[in-house]
Each structure stands twice: as structure tokens, then as C-alpha cells.
Design a protein around this motif. Structure first.
Motif, short mmCIF file in Angstrom:
data_model
loop_
_atom_site.label_atom_id
_atom_site.label_comp_id
_atom_site.label_asym_id
_atom_site.label_seq_id
_atom_site.Cartn_x
_atom_site.Cartn_y
_atom_site.Cartn_z
N UNK A 185 -36.35 23.98 21.18
CA UNK A 185 -35.61 24.06 19.77
C UNK A 185 -34.09 24.45 20.05
N UNK A 186 -33.38 23.56 19.77
CA UNK A 186 -31.91 23.85 19.43
C UNK A 186 -31.69 23.82 17.99
N UNK A 187 -31.39 25.10 17.35
CA UNK A 187 -30.91 25.14 15.92
C UNK A 187 -29.56 24.70 15.62
N UNK A 188 -29.23 23.79 14.97
CA UNK A 188 -28.10 23.33 14.81
C UNK A 188 -27.60 24.04 13.43
N UNK A 189 -27.14 25.48 13.53
CA UNK A 189 -26.50 26.21 12.54
C UNK A 189 -25.34 26.12 12.28
N UNK A 190 -24.74 24.90 12.07
CA UNK A 190 -23.13 24.70 11.91
C UNK A 190 -23.02 25.07 10.58
N UNK A 191 -23.76 24.91 9.63
CA UNK A 191 -23.55 25.41 8.36
C UNK A 191 -23.99 26.67 7.83
N UNK A 192 -24.53 27.46 8.93
CA UNK A 192 -25.49 28.60 8.45
C UNK A 192 -25.02 29.88 9.14
N UNK A 193 -23.90 30.19 9.65
CA UNK A 193 -23.47 31.50 10.09
C UNK A 193 -23.45 32.50 8.72
N UNK A 194 -24.06 33.44 9.05
CA UNK A 194 -24.10 34.27 7.77
C UNK A 194 -25.40 34.35 6.88
N UNK A 195 -25.97 33.23 7.30
CA UNK A 195 -27.45 33.15 6.52
C UNK A 195 -28.53 34.09 7.20
N UNK A 196 -29.48 34.25 6.19
CA UNK A 196 -30.72 34.80 6.84
C UNK A 196 -31.94 34.09 6.48
N UNK A 197 -32.84 34.11 7.39
CA UNK A 197 -34.12 33.62 7.24
C UNK A 197 -35.27 34.66 7.77
N UNK A 198 -36.02 35.01 6.49
CA UNK A 198 -37.32 35.73 7.16
C UNK A 198 -36.65 37.34 7.26
N UNK A 199 -35.60 37.44 6.60
CA UNK A 199 -34.92 38.69 6.80
C UNK A 199 -34.22 39.05 8.12
N UNK A 200 -34.09 38.06 9.11
CA UNK A 200 -33.57 37.78 10.27
C UNK A 200 -32.17 36.99 9.97
N UNK A 201 -31.17 37.53 10.64
CA UNK A 201 -29.79 36.68 10.65
C UNK A 201 -30.11 35.20 11.46
N UNK A 202 -29.65 34.20 10.69
CA UNK A 202 -29.60 32.70 11.48
C UNK A 202 -28.64 33.23 13.07
N UNK A 203 -29.38 32.62 13.90
CA UNK A 203 -28.60 32.86 15.14
C UNK A 203 -29.34 33.82 16.06
N UNK A 204 -30.38 34.45 15.56
CA UNK A 204 -31.37 35.52 16.38
C UNK A 204 -32.14 34.63 17.67
N UNK A 205 -32.15 33.39 17.25
CA UNK A 205 -33.05 32.62 18.16
C UNK A 205 -34.43 33.28 18.34
N UNK A 206 -34.84 33.89 17.36
CA UNK A 206 -36.17 34.29 17.53
C UNK A 206 -37.20 33.23 17.42
N UNK A 207 -36.84 32.01 16.72
CA UNK A 207 -37.67 30.94 16.68
C UNK A 207 -37.34 29.71 17.42
N UNK A 208 -36.50 29.99 18.58
CA UNK A 208 -35.60 28.92 19.06
C UNK A 208 -35.23 29.16 20.37
N UNK A 209 -34.85 28.27 21.34
CA UNK A 209 -34.17 28.69 22.60
C UNK A 209 -32.63 28.82 22.40
N UNK A 210 -32.03 28.10 21.69
CA UNK A 210 -30.77 27.99 21.41
C UNK A 210 -30.28 27.83 19.95
N UNK A 211 -29.14 28.64 19.57
CA UNK A 211 -28.54 28.36 18.26
C UNK A 211 -27.19 28.02 18.54
N UNK A 212 -26.46 27.02 17.54
CA UNK A 212 -25.27 26.41 17.56
C UNK A 212 -24.57 26.71 16.40
#
Ligand SMILES: *Cc1c(COP(=O)(O)O)cnc(C)c1O
Length: 388
Positions: A156-183
Motif C-alpha cells: 500500500x502507498x497512501x497518496x496523502x497529497x491532500x492530507x498532511x495534518x489530517x488524522x485517522x483513527x486518532x493517528x496522524x496521516x503519514x504514520x504508515x500504520x496501515x501502509x508501506x509508504x505515505x506520500x
């Protein structure tokens, strides 16, 4: 009223000073501002490693290469995204396919993904990588996607181009908790900017090493990576075919400065959204929704004309707002409808939810320096149109 764009940067005196400071220093590129920015973004997002590059398109390309995407592989993404989420796989020679979106969040539908995986397994064409896109700043259902990744063995690569500063499930987007890479992307319309810029985040050392190698020609001065002993302090080897995807210290100094205001930017965006919501409810518009497990960075505020409640068209509303000097936009024309992807065999009706969404969507102005007077002007223009 002066022109109101749909998005723009917010640059203050500290940002300017940070860039000037680097200009007067010894390092314009390949210097300490880059590593500073990388470690600060990684720390913010809760990921172990970050690698800054010249833009998010390059970041997505390197992310695919680091995960071994090559000719003959399949990469799946959302049709409701910017071109780069799909093109990155094509750069690697891979086949691209799309997974239709959820009609409520406009993100990749986990139900559709599940069905498509089942069919792909039968036909022996499971994807190597899936690239969910956190549309408008709201994370996809990453737990659902990760569960399918574990079942079917894709990365999984998360394309988080829109989402720096967002949170999912109380976790910062970009933590890669549910992915291999975030961009992340740092284009001026995104949440924070480096003018042009992007970042690859991961918790996996081998992936970040590969990204850093490939962003600078595939060359190394690290003897451990060489095929034989170094011939001296001047020595380097090209051990892979890389690129010049480097970012500059000027850009990263701007990024470091912008990062200190990220939380404030996202809060302002959320406050502006609350005002849009209040002023546009009880109209024939469908307003964006954020699920309970998400805090959106709100890169975009997308409204749709509800065809069940009005016969007025999206085009008429769009033209009306543009005439009033409001720089509305449409995100996105489904990628599979682009001529390049049509030539690869995609057709109208392939992804009906994304296509139907596209028919009705308009992105309203939303950015940290949007004033309430400007926002009121936008709302009044919409109300005029709907009542007229
Ligand atoms: C902006 C964007 C990109 C590309 O970002 P650049 O930094 O301009 O290359 C990729 N994916 C999505 C979803 C984007 O919005």
C-alpha cells in the motif's frame, strides 16, 4: 471583489526569512535544511523515515520503484484523483487499474476493492500495489484496505497529497500504520507548501534507502552498497538507474517554517468548512461528509448539485461563480476518462460512481487566508444562483 482562487498558499515574514537565510548560507541544495525538513515531517506524522523530493509525482514514482513495481505488474488506484496517482505506475511499465469510489466520502470504496480482488484472484492478476488517495484531506478506510492487503498480499502507498495534518483513527496521516509508504505534496494549493515538493514516508529502512538512492541518480558513496572496495575518498558508484528528483534547501527551509503553522492551517480550514456547512445547508446541494474516525485536513470543499432537488446544472453554477470572479474548480475528471487511459482500453461507465460524482462536483475556495467576507461573497453568489 478581487479574484478568489480555489486554493492558495499562505506565506508570512518567518517563511521569507527562513528562505533568505538559506540563500545566504553555504548550502542551496543537498544541505542540512533537507534533513531537518525530513526528520520534522516524519516526527510530525509519526513515521520513522522521510525522504524529501522535488514533487509528489516523483515521490509516488520512487515509492512504486522502492516496492519493486515493474513491467507486467498491476497497480490499482482511485479514478477520483490527480493524474499522478496513476501515472507513477505507468512510469514503471506496470498496468494500471482503478477501484470505484464510495459515494459518501469520494474515497476508494473498500467494498468495490474487495469484489475486484476476488475477481482478480480468479484471473491471476492481483495487484502488486494499491494506491488509496485521501481525497480532499480525509483518509480512506485504511483498516479495511490493510486487512485486504494482508489477505491478498499487496503493498500500500497512501497518496496523502491532500492530507498532511489530517488524522485517522486518532493517528496522524503519514504514520504508515496501515501502509508501506505515505506520500505528501507541498504544491502551493496543498495544506503547506515548499513551492514544488513532496515527501516519501515509511517505517521500513530498506524502502527509504532505496528512495534516497534513486532520487539522486542511483549513485552512492556508501562502501557497504558498492560492488567492490572504494578506490578513495572521491569514489562513488552508480548501483542502480536513478533520477535527479532532489529538492533544494531553499524549499525545505520554507517547508520547515510552514510546518510550524500546519496545525493552525488545518484548524482554520475546518472552521471555514463549518461556516460553509452552516450557510449552505437546506439548499439543493450535497455537502461533503467526514466519517467519525477522521479529522480532515480539508484540502478541498466539494459541493454537488443534488439532481433530485434541482434541475440547475453544474456547468451553469460553475460559469455563474467564475463570472463573479470566484475561481471554483472541479476535482476530478476521472483519470480513466483521459484520452491516454482511454487508449489503454478504459471506457465511459467503467467506474460509474466516480463518473456520476464528477458530473455534479464543484470545489469552492478554501485556504487559510480566505476571509469571512470573501467566504460570504462566495455563499451569496451560490444562493443567488440557486434562487434565481
Ligand atoms: C497534487 C497531487 C499530486 C501531485 O503532486 P505534485 O507535488 O504536484 O507532483 C499527486 N496526487 C494527488 C492526489 C494530488 O492532489
Amino acid at each position: 471583489m478581487a479574484y478568489i482562487p480555489y486554493g492558495k498558499q499562505s506565506i508570512n515574514a518567518d517563511d521569507v526569512a527562513a528562505v533568505v537565510n538559506v540563500l545566504q548560507s553555504d548550502w542551496l541544495t543537498q544541505g542540512p535544511s533537507i534533513t531537518d525538513f525530513e526528520s520534522q515531517v516524519a516526527h510530525y506524522a509519526g513515521a520513522r523515515y522521510g525522504a524529501a523530493v522535488c514533487n509528489a509525482t516523483a515521490a509516488l514514482h520512487l515509492a512504486c520503484l522502492a516496492l519493486g513495481v515493474k513491467e507486467g505488474d498491476w497497480v490499482w488506484t482511485s479514478p477520483n484523483t490527480f493524474l499522478a496517482s496513476a501515472n507513477c505506475a505507468r512510469y514503471c511499465g506496470a498496468f494500471v487499474d482503478f477501484v470505484d469510489i464510495c459515494p459518501l466520502t469520494y474515497n476508494m470504496s473498500v467494498e468495490a476493492l474487495k469484489l475486484k480482488l476476488k475477481a482478480a484472484q480468479k484471473n491471476n492478476c492481483l495487484p502488486k500495489v494499491v494506491i488509496p488517495v485521501h481525497f480532499a484531506g480525509q483518509s480512506c478506510d485504511m483498516k479495511g484496505i490493510k486487512a485486504l492487503a494482508d489477505q491478498y498480499g499487496f503493498k500500500i502507498i497512501e497518496d496523502a497529497s491532500h492530507a498532511i495534518g489530517a488524522r485517522y483513527d486518532a493517528q496522524a496521516v503519514g504514520s504508515c500504520l496501515y501502509s508501506d509508504i505515505t506520500v505528501f505534496s507541498f504544491h502551493p494549493v496543498k495544506i503547506i507548501t515548499t513551492a514544488e515538493g513532496g515527501m516519501v514516508l515509511t517505517n521500513q529502512q530498506d524502502l527509504i534507502d532505496k528512495v534516497k538512492l534513486l532520487r539522486s541518480h542511483g549513485m552512492t558513496r556508501d562502501e557497504a552498497l558498492m560492488t567492490d572496495a572504494s578506490e578513495g575518498a572521491w569514489y562513488y558508484q552508480q548501483v542502480d538507474l536513478g533520477f535527479n528528483y532532489r529538492i533544494t534547501d531553499l524549499q525545505c527551509a520554507l517547508g520547515v517554517s510552514q510546518l510550524t503553522r500546519l496545525d493552525e492551517f488545518v484548524k482554520i480550514r475546518n472552521n471555514l468548512v463549518t461556516r460553509y456547512h452552516e450557510q449552505l445547508q437546506n439548499t439543493p446541494l450535497i455537502l461533503p461528509q467526514v466519517t467519525a474516525d477522521n479529522y480532515s485536513a480539508y484540502h478541498l470543499y466539494v459541493i454537488q448539485l443534488d439532481p433530485a432537488k434541482t434541475t440547475k446544472t453544474r456547468k451553469a453554477l460553475f460559469d455563474h461563480l467564475r463570472e463573479k470572479n470566484i475561481g471554483v474548480n472541479v476535482h476530478y475528471i476521472p483519470v480513466h476518462l483521459q484520452p491516454y487511459y482511454q487508449r489503454l482500453g478504459f471506457k465511459q461507465h467503467d467506474f460509474p460512481v466516480a463518473e456520476n460524482y464528477y458530473q455534479h462536483a464543484i470545489s469552492l475556495p478554501l485556504y487559510a487566508s480566505l476571509t469571512s467576507a470573501e467566504q460570504d461573497y462566495v455563499v451569496d453568489a451560490i444562493r443567488d444562483f440557486l434562487c434565481g
